[in-house]
Motif scaffolding. Structure first.
Motif, PDB file in Angstrom:
ATOM      1  N   ALA A  76      10.114   1.759  -1.609  1.00  0.00           N
ATOM      2  CA  ALA A  76       9.283   0.919  -2.464  1.00  0.00           C
ATOM      3  C   ALA A  76       8.042   1.720  -2.846  1.00  0.00           C
ATOM      4  O   ALA A  76       7.249   2.089  -1.976  1.00  0.00           O
ATOM      5  CB  ALA A  76       8.887  -0.367  -1.747  1.00  0.00           C
ATOM      6  N   ARG A  77       7.877   1.997  -4.125  1.00  0.00           N
ATOM      7  CA  ARG A  77       6.756   2.813  -4.597  1.00  0.00           C
ATOM      8  C   ARG A  77       5.522   1.924  -4.753  1.00  0.00           C
ATOM      9  O   ARG A  77       5.450   1.084  -5.645  1.00  0.00           O
ATOM     10  CB  ARG A  77       7.110   3.471  -5.932  1.00  0.00           C
ATOM     11  CG  ARG A  77       6.050   4.404  -6.491  1.00  0.00           C
ATOM     12  CD  ARG A  77       6.477   4.912  -7.859  1.00  0.00           C
ATOM     13  NE  ARG A  77       5.544   5.873  -8.419  1.00  0.00           N
ATOM     14  CZ  ARG A  77       4.465   5.565  -9.124  1.00  0.00           C
ATOM     15  NH1 ARG A  77       4.173   4.283  -9.333  1.00  0.00           N
ATOM     16  NH2 ARG A  77       3.668   6.496  -9.620  1.00  0.00           N
ATOM     17  N   LEU A  78       4.531   2.120  -3.873  1.00  0.00           N
ATOM     18  CA  LEU A  78       3.332   1.301  -3.901  1.00  0.00           C
ATOM     19  C   LEU A  78       2.327   1.779  -4.939  1.00  0.00           C
ATOM     20  O   LEU A  78       1.672   0.979  -5.598  1.00  0.00           O
ATOM     21  CB  LEU A  78       2.664   1.291  -2.521  1.00  0.00           C
ATOM     22  CG  LEU A  78       3.512   0.810  -1.341  1.00  0.00           C
ATOM     23  CD1 LEU A  78       2.666   0.776  -0.081  1.00  0.00           C
ATOM     24  CD2 LEU A  78       4.111  -0.555  -1.624  1.00  0.00           C
ATOM     25  N   ALA A  79       2.177   3.088  -5.047  1.00  0.00           N
ATOM     26  CA  ALA A  79       1.220   3.683  -5.969  1.00  0.00           C
ATOM     27  C   ALA A  79       1.715   5.078  -6.303  1.00  0.00           C
ATOM     28  O   ALA A  79       2.789   5.495  -5.850  1.00  0.00           O
ATOM     29  CB  ALA A  79      -0.181   3.732  -5.347  1.00  0.00           C
ATOM     30  N   GLU A  80       0.944   5.800  -7.088  1.00  0.00           N
ATOM     31  CA  GLU A  80       1.352   7.153  -7.450  1.00  0.00           C
ATOM     32  C   GLU A  80       1.475   8.010  -6.195  1.00  0.00           C
ATOM     33  O   GLU A  80       0.535   8.156  -5.422  1.00  0.00           O
ATOM     34  CB  GLU A  80       0.338   7.777  -8.411  1.00  0.00           C
ATOM     35  CG  GLU A  80       0.744   9.160  -8.895  1.00  0.00           C
ATOM     36  CD  GLU A  80      -0.270   9.765  -9.852  1.00  0.00           C
ATOM     37  OE1 GLU A  80      -0.019  10.870 -10.363  1.00  0.00           O
ATOM     38  OE2 GLU A  80      -1.317   9.128 -10.090  1.00  0.00           O
TER      39      GLU A  80
END
Length: 653
Positions: free
Chosen positions: A168-172
């Motif tokens: 799960a990509r939370l931020a860059e």
């Protein structure tokens, strides 16, 4: 940033979106059943369940045997973040038996090799095509559950697909792995058992997931590890047959640094959120149901029918999402609540075209937010308003005051621990915590808060000196006091604990187990040399302080000019040989983390917002491309799982 770095960054997004796009292709005219970890990945990566409805899904439900399809629904898609066995398989079976499906698709994040190894636990996962037999057998079971054995004239179809839906990509350049949120090291006597494959059944699965990421990158990895659990995972990935075959032809190079959370629980349970607002949000707000990272925001203040919820209600009546996709950077970039208030007010003023004020307070910001919502901005600026209320709710209230109280106590205890005589300092700190256990109710302290103080101090003190021998009498007094507190709280049903501790003997036994785990936390770094101590002792110009271990290690690894300072604490597997306790730089042939265009820092057991922010700054200073990953975002309450014996009591996390 160079073009090559841009390519790596886009590959991370591409990897995640590619597999979810494949899933979306399957949901047209189907009712979708999805488990919580996969749903959390969906929340962060594809704008939630809306992606399914746009693709033509009839509905989305939780993957649980309590759910079924309607008579009109003939197609079902089951999405699971783990292998299809045990409870998961029974849930799928019960759903199908209670419905009238004619077409079933199972999408699993575990490859066929993992399913094959479940039937033969002694065998290692391989890339043998015969392993697909496990998927074929599952397809046949799906047909049987739908009724193919009883109604062969019906046209039943089944599919089983593998999609590595674990990130799960939370931020860059920041991601978590919800399916492995409970993947963490052990402390205490049981940690001496090095058979991690039995104590961590998903070790093979995590190694397969990392292999799938490297395969998508077209990369061969140099895996550097620190900690026993990390070393076991590195060995598992190194010996994976599919990974060995990939590394022979891969063109790109990636460095992976694995780190055990248990090596520095002091940073994990540190309640001082003055360095990163994200840590305050994680500590103060309640987890969103079914999620590990997302937090609930009480949105009732923006509703016309503004009724306060009962004080004992665990979750808000009208919950919003504090972090949300694309919004977590607001909390990562803010060092404190005050800075967060300023940042959010600026955005609220831009949305409402209001006039800035000289002094920003939580009350003034709340009034502006409500005015924006009541004048038609609730739907248009929903994301901003949720973040705004999250910052406001973290700036005050009983939960925030409790976090600040514990943070203040942690600072005082560290100062006392940092006196010149280390053993004397530890003895005095134990006496102070024992006194806190006795007077916790007068100080309005929960037992969980005192336990966090114990975890923090034992982790900070570490193996600098023999804790048990130097403070044996004080340890026994603290243990006896803890037993009394456990019995008292369980009998009073505080903290929502089940009343399984019924007498003094049982309470004493549980307290002894807890202290064995605390000593295990203190001994977690005893095999390290350079990174054994994280406490900087008090001197004339500076008070005692604690240095977070993870940023220190990352800084050493990204700066090749400091390679001579690195010790055997950090090790890497050697391709084609067995995994041993090998030093990082025993010879010139050994790889260095700084040699790679991309470095992935992966924390097993959880990472804090402060650590993420520190690593981002270190990467920027060294002009290195770093992707930060972890099994979860961690807050102080998560650290209680390391010491509470789950067979006796379960804290309300």
């Amino acid at each position: 940033m160079s073009r090559k770095e841009d390519r790596w960054d886009s590959s991370l997004d591409h990897f995640i979106n590619f597999w979810w796009t494949e899933v979306v292709k399957k949901v047209k005219d189907a009712i979708v059943f999805i488990d919580n970890p996969a749903a959390e990945c969906l929340h962060w990566n594809m704008n939630g369940a809306q992606a399914f409805f746009v693709a033509g899904a009839l509905g989305v439900k939780e993957l649980t045997p309590l759910e079924t399809g309607t008579k009109e629904q003939q197609k079902a898609v089951f999405i699971t973040s783990e292998d299809v066995s045990g409870i998961t398989e029974m849930a799928i079976r019960d759903i199908i038996l209670g419905s009238r499906f004619e077409h079933c698709i199972v999408i699993t994040a575990a490859p066929a090799a993992i399913h094959a190894s479940i039937k033969s636990p002694e065998s290692l996962p391989t890339d043998d095509p015969n392993n697909l037999r496990a998927f074929v057998e599952l397809e046949n079971r799906l047909l049987r559950w739908m009724g193919n054995a009883y109604f062969p004239q019906q046209s039943y179809t089944s599919e089983v697909l593998y999609c590595p839906l674990f990130a799960a990509r939370l931020a860059e350049n920041v991601f978590i792995m919800p399916p492995f949120s409970e993947f963490m090291g052990e402390v205490g006597p049981q940690s001496q058992d090095k058979n991690f494959s039995s104590s961590h059944k998903n070790m093979d699965h995590l190694a397969a997931c990392l292999h799938s990421l490297m395969a998508f990158f077209g990369a061969r990895e140099d895996v550097f590890s620190i900690g026993e659990l990390s070393s076991a995972l590195a060995s598992k990935l190194d010996s994976l047959p599919a990974a060995r075959a990939r590394r022979k032809t891969a063109q790109n190079k990636v460095g992976i640094l694995l780190f055990d959370r248990v090596l520095d629980l002091a940073s994990g349970c540190n309640s001082d959120a003055s360095n990163c607002l994200l840590d305050r949000v994680l500590s103060v707000l309640s987890p969103f149901p079914g999620h590990t990272a997302e937090r609930c925001v009480d949105m009732s203040s923006l509703c016309l029918a503004n009724r306060k919820a009962p004080p004992d209600l665990p979750l808000p009546l009208v919950p919003g999402c504090a972090l949300q996709p694309g919004g977590i950077s607001t909390f990562l970039d803010s060092a404190s609540v005050k800075e967060g208030l300023l940042n959010v007010q600026r955005r609220v003023l831009e949305a409402s075209k209001g006039t800035p004020t000289i002094r920003v307070t939580a009350d003034s910001l709340a009034k502006r937010a409500k005015a924006l919502a009541l004048h038609g901005g609730l739907q248009q600026h929903a994301d901003l308003l949720q973040q705004c209320l999250a910052v406001i709710q973290c700036s005050g209230g009983s939960a925030s005051m409790s976090v600040e109280l514990v943070a203040g106590m942690q600072k005082v205890l560290v100062q006392n621990l940092g006196v010149e005589d280390g053993e004397k300092g530890f003895v005095e700190v134990l006496k102070q915590i024992t006194a806190l256990l006795k007077t916790r109710k007068e100080r309005d302290l929960k037992l969980d808060s005192v336990m966090l103080l114990l975890i923090h101090i034992f982790s900070v003190a570490g193996s600098e000196h023999n804790l048990v021998n130097s403070a044996s009498e004080e340890m026994e007094q603290a243990k006896a006091t803890l037993a009394e507190a456990l019995l008292e709280d369980c009998q009073a049903s505080e903290n929502n604990w089940p009343g399984t501790i019924k007498d003094e003997i049982q309470a004493s036994r549980v307290a002894s187990e807890i202290f064995k785990k605390l000593v295990g936390i203190a001994d977690a770094r005893k095999k390290l040399t350079k990174y054994r101590n994280i406490l900087t002792r008090q001197h004339s110009q500076q008070p005692a302080s604690v240095s977070a271990l993870l940023p220190t290690i990352v800084s050493d690894c990204l700066d090749k000019s400091r390679s001579a300072e690195l010790s055997n604490d950090i090790s890497c597997p050697i391709q084609g040989s067995s995994r041993g306790a090998l030093g990082l730089f025993l010879g010139s042939a050994k790889p260095h983390p700084a040699d790679n265009a991309l470095t992935i820092v992966l924390v097993l057991g959880g990472i804090t917002g402060s650590e993420i922010r520190s690593i981002q700054n270190i990467a920027k200073q060294n002009k290195k491309h770093v992707i930060i990953g972890s099994t979860k975002l961690i807050c102080p309450k998560d650290c209680l799982k390391y010491v509470y014996p789950s067979t006796h009591i379960t804290p309300a996390l």
